[in-house]
Design a protein around this motif. Structure first.
Motif, PDB file in Angstrom:
ATOM      1  N   ALA A  30     -25.404  20.362   9.019  1.00 47.80           N
ATOM      2  CA  ALA A  30     -24.794  20.178   7.705  1.00 47.80           C
ATOM      3  C   ALA A  30     -23.283  20.382   7.749  1.00 47.80           C
ATOM      4  N   MET A  31     -22.842  21.434   8.443  1.00 51.71           N
ATOM      5  CA  MET A  31     -21.417  21.705   8.515  1.00 51.71           C
ATOM      6  C   MET A  31     -20.704  20.598   9.276  1.00 51.71           C
ATOM      7  N   LEU A  32     -21.298  20.127  10.358  1.00 51.04           N
ATOM      8  CA  LEU A  32     -20.704  19.040  11.128  1.00 51.04           C
ATOM      9  C   LEU A  32     -20.616  17.776  10.277  1.00 51.04           C
ATOM     10  N   LYS A  33     -21.663  17.494   9.525  1.00 51.02           N
ATOM     11  CA  LYS A  33     -21.673  16.298   8.678  1.00 51.02           C
ATOM     12  C   LYS A  33     -20.533  16.349   7.660  1.00 51.02           C
ATOM     13  N   GLN A  34     -20.278  17.517   7.106  1.00 52.56           N
ATOM     14  CA  GLN A  34     -19.197  17.647   6.128  1.00 52.56           C
ATOM     15  C   GLN A  34     -17.848  17.339   6.767  1.00 52.56           C
ATOM     16  N   ASP A  71     -30.176  17.023   2.535  1.00 54.48           N
ATOM     17  CA  ASP A  71     -30.885  16.215   3.529  1.00 54.48           C
ATOM     18  C   ASP A  71     -30.862  16.882   4.904  1.00 54.48           C
ATOM     19  N   ALA A  72     -29.712  17.464   5.257  1.00 53.51           N
ATOM     20  CA  ALA A  72     -29.598  18.105   6.574  1.00 53.51           C
ATOM     21  C   ALA A  72     -30.376  19.417   6.622  1.00 53.51           C
ATOM     22  N   ALA A 124     -25.932  28.535  -1.886  1.00 47.82           N
ATOM     23  CA  ALA A 124     -26.889  27.656  -2.560  1.00 47.82           C
ATOM     24  C   ALA A 124     -26.269  26.301  -2.890  1.00 47.82           C
ATOM     25  N   VAL A 125     -25.039  26.317  -3.388  1.00 52.22           N
ATOM     26  CA  VAL A 125     -24.378  25.054  -3.738  1.00 52.22           C
ATOM     27  C   VAL A 125     -24.129  24.221  -2.488  1.00 52.22           C
ATOM     28  N   PHE A 126     -23.700  24.861  -1.398  1.00 49.13           N
ATOM     29  CA  PHE A 126     -23.464  24.120  -0.158  1.00 49.13           C
ATOM     30  C   PHE A 126     -24.760  23.512   0.365  1.00 49.13           C
ATOM     31  N   VAL A 127     -25.849  24.286   0.321  1.00 54.21           N
ATOM     32  CA  VAL A 127     -27.143  23.786   0.793  1.00 54.21           C
ATOM     33  C   VAL A 127     -27.600  22.602  -0.049  1.00 54.21           C
TER      34      VAL A 127
END
Length: 282
Positions: free
Chosen positions: A264-268, A75-76, A67-70
């Protein structure tokens, strides 16, 4: 069985060290609780409560970590809501998860003495620290390997040529389903981040196969290289596809990801390698 800095490889199964470490920590806390229950003669109800809280803490921790990661990458995820349930992208906030699990465990066992609760948490922390120490021998070089690969025009290209800009190197093959699923994510990122090199390093296929695949799916990547013998995977100990390596502008390895990448993971990861560049230039 093989071991890399990312995971334990048992046949066709890949168990990430982070997951294995948490499981071992959970088991250690369970055994420690068993010892405490016998030493202090807990009631059957108290011991059952302790065990149940361990199981529920795992669920609470996973939910909180996801939940925190999402929320951090709202936005992603909100532009592709289905990605929220695709936990195979490894999009978790470990610190948030462990804090939530610890808080739940403490609250559920609040009837126990603080000394017993504290010792249980210390056992878990000790296992995590031991795991970090044991992984040191498996750490690989933190810079570009001295390797060259041919591009689709059969011209040799040294990886060191990409030093000067943050670089993403993706190990893939046309027959790999998760590679195919993440390909549009990487292709879109190439458009969105023009100051980052995206190097698509094919594993084990001929130039004709690579060209046909890219043409069929209309992927016009700027840097496509062929690694017919899997040299990159062997040197960087990335035993599985897709695998992605993230280098900063100085050519230092910052992150590695085994498995399919979500936006999202790629953006991080991209934020991390570009932030490092900004810090070093100041």
């Amino acid at each position: 069985m093989m071991m890399s800095s990312e995971a334990l490889h048992i046949g066709g199964f890949i168990v990430p060290w982070s997951l294995l470490s948490i499981l071992l920590g959970w088991l250690a806390v369970f055994l420690w609780g068993m010892y405490l229950s016998r030493k202090n003669q807990w009631s059957e109800n108290a011991w059952q409560h302790y065990k149940d809280s361990l199981w529920s803490a795992v669920l609470i921790g996973l939910i909180a970590a996801r939940a925190v990661f999402v929320l951090i990458h709202a936005d992603a995820y909100f532009s592709h809501p289905i990605d929220i349930i695709k936990i195979q992208d490894k999009g978790f906030s470990p610190f948030a998860g462990m804090m939530a699990a610890a808080a739940w465990f403490i609250w559920k066992n609040r009837a126990l003495k603080y000394k017993m609760l504290g010792s249980s948490l210390l056992v878990f922390i000790a296992v995590q620290l031991a795991n970090l120490a044991l992984l040191k021998p498996f750490q690989v070089q933190a810079e570009y390997p001295a390797l060259s690969f041919n591009n689709l025009q059969q011209q040799p290209q040294a990886l060191t040529q990409f030093i000067g800009q943050p670089t993403v190197i993706n190990l893939w093959a046309s027959w790999c389903p998760p590679c195919h699923r993440e390909m549009p994510v990487l292709y879109q990122a190439q458009q969105d981040y023009p100051n980052i090199h995206f190097v698509m390093l094919n594993q084990g296929e001929t130039t004709d196969v690579i060209k046909n695949y890219l043409s069929q799916h209309q992927f016009n990547f700027k840097n496509v290289l062929a690694d017919p013998n899997g040299e990159m995977a062997q040197q960087m100990k990335m035993y599985g596809m897709p695998s992605t390596l993230f280098f900063n502008a100085q050519g230092q390895l910052v992150e590695r990801h085994m498995g399919e990448l979500s936006p999202a993971m790629l953006k991080q990861y991209l934020q991390k390698i570009t932030q490092l560049r900004e810090v070093s230039s100041q």
